[in-house]
Scaffold this active site. Structure first.
Site, mmCIF file in Angstrom:
data_model
loop_
_atom_site.group_PDB
_atom_site.id
_atom_site.type_symbol
_atom_site.label_atom_id
_atom_site.label_comp_id
_atom_site.label_asym_id
_atom_site.label_seq_id
_atom_site.Cartn_x
_atom_site.Cartn_y
_atom_site.Cartn_z
ATOM 1 N N SER A 98 0.676 -5.442 2.630
ATOM 2 C CA SER A 98 -0.304 -4.531 3.224
ATOM 3 C C SER A 98 -1.612 -4.482 2.435
ATOM 4 C CB SER A 98 0.282 -3.129 3.349
ATOM 5 O OG SER A 98 1.437 -3.140 4.144
ATOM 6 N N HIS B 165 -2.713 0.263 -0.031
ATOM 7 C CA HIS B 165 -3.584 0.011 1.115
ATOM 8 C C HIS B 165 -5.059 0.151 0.740
ATOM 9 C CE1 HIS B 165 -0.346 0.828 4.427
ATOM 10 N NE2 HIS B 165 0.041 -0.050 3.513
#
Length: 296
Positions: free
Chosen positions: A198, A244
């Site tokens: 991610s 993230h």
């Protein structure tokens, strides 16, 4: 004894009959007769030495010289032009193979996942290995959703960015984004162990926005994509916002350096900027303890 008449003078010699002159031979293969000549250097060439040209044929050496003078096609933001996004496919394959390996070796997550304590103790490789692992297949449907979303995003965004940046720069962008996400997990993630691509994928989100703006495309859709995914990061539990956002920030910075590097010395500026980002990330890990773990 009878006397012989003197030989005729050159002007009195009979003319050479047609076909009696020397037959030309290939300049590279003297034993082969040929009446074909190179269009550039006019040397005789045999069929093995002929190369198709716009008009007639050229010899091997003239074709080689011509290719050296032709400027190679480039990607819009530097690097060689990309016909097939091989780096994207290689990253997809590596992630899927690593996910399959988790079935055979469940302990791989504990050994190679991104963990602040283990990185602090010297297991620095976890900064990159954790980005190629995903939630264990033994944990149910979430693990499958985890890798499917990341690989779908890579499949959709990766080829476009690779064609715009070139394969080498795209690979650098992906890996630096992955490391940037892991560094954020190291600094702010606490004791939790994280895995997943991610961070790298969010870096691609940021890069897509920068590249779209640089090339004059409408980037509003990309902004919505980033906003929705950032919202999901904070709404759903169990998602590492550190990884993230760390990947997003790193990927945006690297893409900005690639996209806005001056035309003069572009390659030097781009590679220098990428190296500077890597040095900063390394210094953050080597000079700072995990900030979210008290007492270190």
């Amino acid at each position: 004894m009878t006397s012989q008449p003197p030989p005729p003078s050159p002007s009195e010699q009979p003319p050479v009959q047609p076909g009696a002159e020397a037959v030309p031979t290939c300049y590279r293969h003297p034993g082969r007769e040929t009446y074909v000549r190179c269009q550039r250097c006019d040397r005789p060439i045999c069929p093995d030495c002929m190369r198709e040209a716009a008009v007639g044929h050229q010899c091997v050496e003239c074709v080689r010289e011509g290719n050296q003078s032709v400027r190679q096609a480039q990607a819009p933001l530097g690097g060689a032009a990309v016909a097939k996004p091989r780096v994207t496919w290689a990253l997809l394959i590596l992630n899927v193979l690593a996910y399959g390996l988790e079935y055979l070796w469940p302990d791989i997550l504990r050994r190679f996942g991104t963990s602040a304590l283990e990185i602090y103790s010297g297991e620095w490789w976890r900064l990159i290995t954790g980005a190629f692992l995903h939630a264990s297949p033994l944990e149910g449907s979430f693990s499958f959703t985890h890798i499917v979303f990341n690989m779908w995003a890579l499949y959709v965004i990766g080829p476009e960015l690779e064609r715009r940046l070139g394969s080498v720069r795209f690979a650098m962008l992906y890996l630096l984004s992955a490391i940037g996400g892991s560094v954020a997990v190291y600094l702010f993630g606490g004791l939790a162990m994280t895995v997943g691509a991610s961070g790298a994928i969010y870096g691609l989100f940021g890069a897509l926005f920068v590249v779209s703006k640089r090339l004059g495309f409408d980037a509003r859709g990309v902004l919505w994509l980033i906003a929705i995914n950032v919202a999901i990061t904070f709404v759903f539990p169990g998602i590492s916002w550190q990884g993230h956002l760390g990947g997003l920030v790193t990927g945006t910075l690297v893409a900005a350096a690639f996209a806005y590097a001056p035309a003069k010395n572009r390659t030097v500026v781009q590679f220098g900027a990428a190296a500077a980002v890597l040095v900063v990330l390394v210094l953050l890990v080597t000079q700072l303890p995990p900030l979210a773990i008290p007492g270190l």
